[in-house]
Motif scaffolding. Structure first.
Motif, PDB file in Angstrom:
ATOM      1  N   ASP A 124     -17.517   3.284 -14.691  1.00 31.50           N
ATOM      2  CA  ASP A 124     -16.140   3.616 -14.299  1.00 31.50           C
ATOM      3  C   ASP A 124     -16.114   4.222 -12.902  1.00 31.50           C
ATOM      4  OD1 ASP A 124     -15.160   2.726 -16.698  1.00 31.50           O
ATOM      5  OD2 ASP A 124     -15.018   4.714 -17.602  1.00 31.50           O
ATOM      6  N   GLN A 125     -17.051   5.128 -12.655  1.00 27.70           N
ATOM      7  CA  GLN A 125     -17.111   5.777 -11.345  1.00 27.70           C
ATOM      8  C   GLN A 125     -17.381   4.749 -10.256  1.00 27.70           C
ATOM      9  OE1 GLN A 125     -20.612   8.007  -9.748  1.00 27.70           O
ATOM     10  NE2 GLN A 125     -19.387   9.790 -10.310  1.00 27.70           N
ATOM     11  N   GLU A 126     -18.348   3.876 -10.492  1.00 31.96           N
ATOM     12  CA  GLU A 126     -18.692   2.856  -9.503  1.00 31.96           C
ATOM     13  C   GLU A 126     -17.509   1.927  -9.248  1.00 31.96           C
ATOM     14  OE1 GLU A 126     -20.787   0.786  -6.705  1.00 31.96           O
ATOM     15  OE2 GLU A 126     -21.284   2.700  -7.652  1.00 31.96           O
ATOM     16  N   ARG A 127     -16.829   1.526 -10.320  1.00 32.03           N
ATOM     17  CA  ARG A 127     -15.663   0.637 -10.191  1.00 32.03           C
ATOM     18  C   ARG A 127     -14.567   1.311  -9.359  1.00 32.03           C
ATOM     19  NH1 ARG A 127     -14.711   0.478 -15.127  1.00 32.03           N
ATOM     20  NH2 ARG A 127     -15.991  -1.324 -15.670  1.00 32.03           N
ATOM     21  N   THR A 128     -14.322   2.597  -9.629  1.00 30.81           N
ATOM     22  CA  THR A 128     -13.277   3.318  -8.902  1.00 30.81           C
ATOM     23  C   THR A 128     -13.630   3.454  -7.430  1.00 30.81           C
ATOM     24  OG1 THR A 128     -12.706   4.555 -10.900  1.00 30.81           O
ATOM     25  CG2 THR A 128     -11.962   5.465  -8.810  1.00 30.81           C
ATOM     26  N   LEU A 129     -14.889   3.784  -7.137  1.00 30.06           N
ATOM     27  CA  LEU A 129     -15.291   3.963  -5.743  1.00 30.06           C
ATOM     28  C   LEU A 129     -15.228   2.642  -4.974  1.00 30.06           C
ATOM     29  CD1 LEU A 129     -18.263   6.484  -6.092  1.00 30.06           C
ATOM     30  CD2 LEU A 129     -15.865   6.941  -5.538  1.00 30.06           C
ATOM     31  N   ARG A 130     -15.581   1.539  -5.641  1.00 29.89           N
ATOM     32  CA  ARG A 130     -15.469   0.235  -4.980  1.00 29.89           C
ATOM     33  C   ARG A 130     -14.002  -0.076  -4.675  1.00 29.89           C
ATOM     34  NH1 ARG A 130     -19.155  -1.855  -8.857  1.00 29.89           N
ATOM     35  NH2 ARG A 130     -17.413  -2.922  -9.868  1.00 29.89           N
ATOM     36  N   ALA A 131     -13.118   0.254  -5.633  1.00 32.28           N
ATOM     37  CA  ALA A 131     -11.687   0.009  -5.422  1.00 32.28           C
ATOM     38  C   ALA A 131     -11.167   0.843  -4.251  1.00 32.28           C
ATOM     39  CB  ALA A 131     -10.907   0.339  -6.689  1.00 32.28           C
ATOM     40  N   VAL A 132     -11.578   2.112  -4.190  1.00 35.58           N
ATOM     41  CA  VAL A 132     -11.135   2.981  -3.093  1.00 35.58           C
ATOM     42  C   VAL A 132     -11.625   2.420  -1.760  1.00 35.58           C
ATOM     43  CG1 VAL A 132     -11.436   5.256  -2.052  1.00 35.58           C
ATOM     44  CG2 VAL A 132     -10.920   5.068  -4.482  1.00 35.58           C
ATOM     45  N   ALA A 133     -12.873   1.952  -1.719  1.00 32.34           N
ATOM     46  CA  ALA A 133     -13.414   1.386  -0.475  1.00 32.34           C
ATOM     47  C   ALA A 133     -12.614   0.161  -0.043  1.00 32.34           C
ATOM     48  CB  ALA A 133     -14.888   1.023  -0.664  1.00 32.34           C
ATOM     49  N   GLU A 134     -12.280  -0.707  -0.994  1.00 34.05           N
ATOM     50  CA  GLU A 134     -11.506  -1.912  -0.665  1.00 34.05           C
ATOM     51  C   GLU A 134     -10.088  -1.552  -0.225  1.00 34.05           C
ATOM     52  OE1 GLU A 134     -10.163  -5.771  -0.083  1.00 34.05           O
ATOM     53  OE2 GLU A 134     -12.157  -4.861  -0.045  1.00 34.05           O
ATOM     54  N   LEU A 135      -9.447  -0.621  -0.957  1.00 32.06           N
ATOM     55  CA  LEU A 135      -8.097  -0.195  -0.572  1.00 32.06           C
ATOM     56  C   LEU A 135      -8.113   0.469   0.801  1.00 32.06           C
ATOM     57  CD1 LEU A 135      -6.874   1.233  -3.979  1.00 32.06           C
ATOM     58  CD2 LEU A 135      -5.744  -0.590  -2.702  1.00 32.06           C
ATOM     59  N   ALA A 136      -9.149   1.267   1.067  1.00 32.58           N
ATOM     60  CA  ALA A 136      -9.260   1.933   2.369  1.00 32.58           C
ATOM     61  C   ALA A 136      -9.376   0.901   3.488  1.00 32.58           C
ATOM     62  CB  ALA A 136     -10.463   2.863   2.374  1.00 32.58           C
ATOM     63  N   ARG A 137     -10.182  -0.128   3.257  1.00 31.22           N
ATOM     64  CA  ARG A 137     -10.330  -1.176   4.273  1.00 31.22           C
ATOM     65  C   ARG A 137      -8.977  -1.829   4.569  1.00 31.22           C
ATOM     66  NH1 ARG A 137     -10.383  -6.374   4.579  1.00 31.22           N
ATOM     67  NH2 ARG A 137     -10.169  -6.678   2.320  1.00 31.22           N
ATOM     68  N   ARG A 138      -8.243  -2.166   3.503  1.00 28.75           N
ATOM     69  CA  ARG A 138      -6.942  -2.822   3.691  1.00 28.75           C
ATOM     70  C   ARG A 138      -5.949  -1.874   4.370  1.00 28.75           C
ATOM     71  NH1 ARG A 138      -5.849  -5.208  -2.365  1.00 28.75           N
ATOM     72  NH2 ARG A 138      -7.857  -6.267  -2.697  1.00 28.75           N
ATOM     73  N   ALA A 139      -5.932  -0.604   3.917  1.00 29.12           N
ATOM     74  CA  ALA A 139      -4.968   0.361   4.475  1.00 29.12           C
ATOM     75  C   ALA A 139      -5.287   0.677   5.930  1.00 29.12           C
ATOM     76  CB  ALA A 139      -4.959   1.634   3.638  1.00 29.12           C
ATOM     77  N   GLN A 140      -6.575   0.691   6.278  1.00 28.46           N
ATOM     78  CA  GLN A 140      -6.949   0.931   7.681  1.00 28.46           C
ATOM     79  C   GLN A 140      -6.506  -0.235   8.564  1.00 28.46           C
ATOM     80  OE1 GLN A 140     -11.095   1.736   6.944  1.00 28.46           O
ATOM     81  NE2 GLN A 140     -10.846   3.949   7.169  1.00 28.46           N
TER      82      GLN A 140
END
Length: 214
Positions: A124-140
């Motif tokens: 769960d932690q790994e899945r969440t961190l991957r999602a945050v990284a992807e969202l961060a890339r898009r938001a940046q």
């Protein structure tokens, strides 16, 4: 009569299991994962043998106790990634993670520390961190998230957020929402134009050491 006995036994077993899970949510939620199994049994009103018959290990009990929170976490990740506005998805994911962690010290512990052998929580932690990284890339890419944001910033945020568990339960959720609002503003690339969105009212928290006034 003979047919009724197995049914009664099954009902008792289901009741015992439900009481144990309710007790575990309360005990682990308030005290964290360091709370002993015997405290869960005492709170549930069952003997240790009944507890271990239903949940042979502490890890098994923890996994079942927080199954609902884990499902909510996965749903939050899915919804955030599906949002057509990546900055909005990023914000909502942070708000939802903070909310889930605020409601239970035990879930926050399991998510942050990867309780020994709790592979489900590690996933769960790994899945969440991957999602945050992807969202961060898009938001940046939209220019709305700070260019310097890295996933480790989220870990630091959650470590700080765990300190809210030292506050009374009644004030904790409101404090968590306020904390999340400040963090999101800190991650924003530039302040929004116009009047700022008001933050939720600050809860009154007890001071650990009140200053002495002569």
């Amino acid at each position: 009569m003979t047919g009724q006995l197995p049914q009664t036994v099954r009902c008792d077993a289901r009741d015992n299991r439900a009481r144990i899970l309710d007790a575990a949510r309360t005990v682990f939620g308030d005290e964290g994962l360091s709370a002993p199994m015997r405290e869960v049994a005492r709170h549930a009103g069952v003997g240790p043998a009944t507890l271990y018959r239903n949940f042979p290990t502490k890890q098994a009990l923890i996994a079942e106790t927080f199954a609902e929170q884990r499902r909510a976490c996965r749903a939050a990740v899915h919804d955030a990634l599906a949002d057509t506005d990546p900055w909005r998805g990023f914000q909502r994911l942070i708000e939802r993670i903070c909310e889930l962690h605020a409601h239970s010290r035990g879930f926050a512990d399991a998510f942050m520390t990867a309780f020994p052998e709790a592979m489900d929580f590690a996933a769960d932690q790994e899945r969440t961190l991957r999602a945050v990284a992807e969202l961060a890339r898009r938001a940046q890419e939209t220019g709305r998230l700070r260019p310097g944001f890295v996933v480790d910033d989220l870990i630091l945020m959650l470590m700080a957020h765990r300190g809210l568990h030292d506050t009374p339960r009644a004030a904790r959720v409101a404090a968590s929402r306020r904390f999340a609002a400040y963090v999101i503003e800190a991650f924003r690339a530039a302040p929004e134009t116009g009047a700022p969105t008001p933050l939720p009212p600050a809860p009154r928290l007890p001071l650990a050491h009140a200053p002495h006034t002569p």
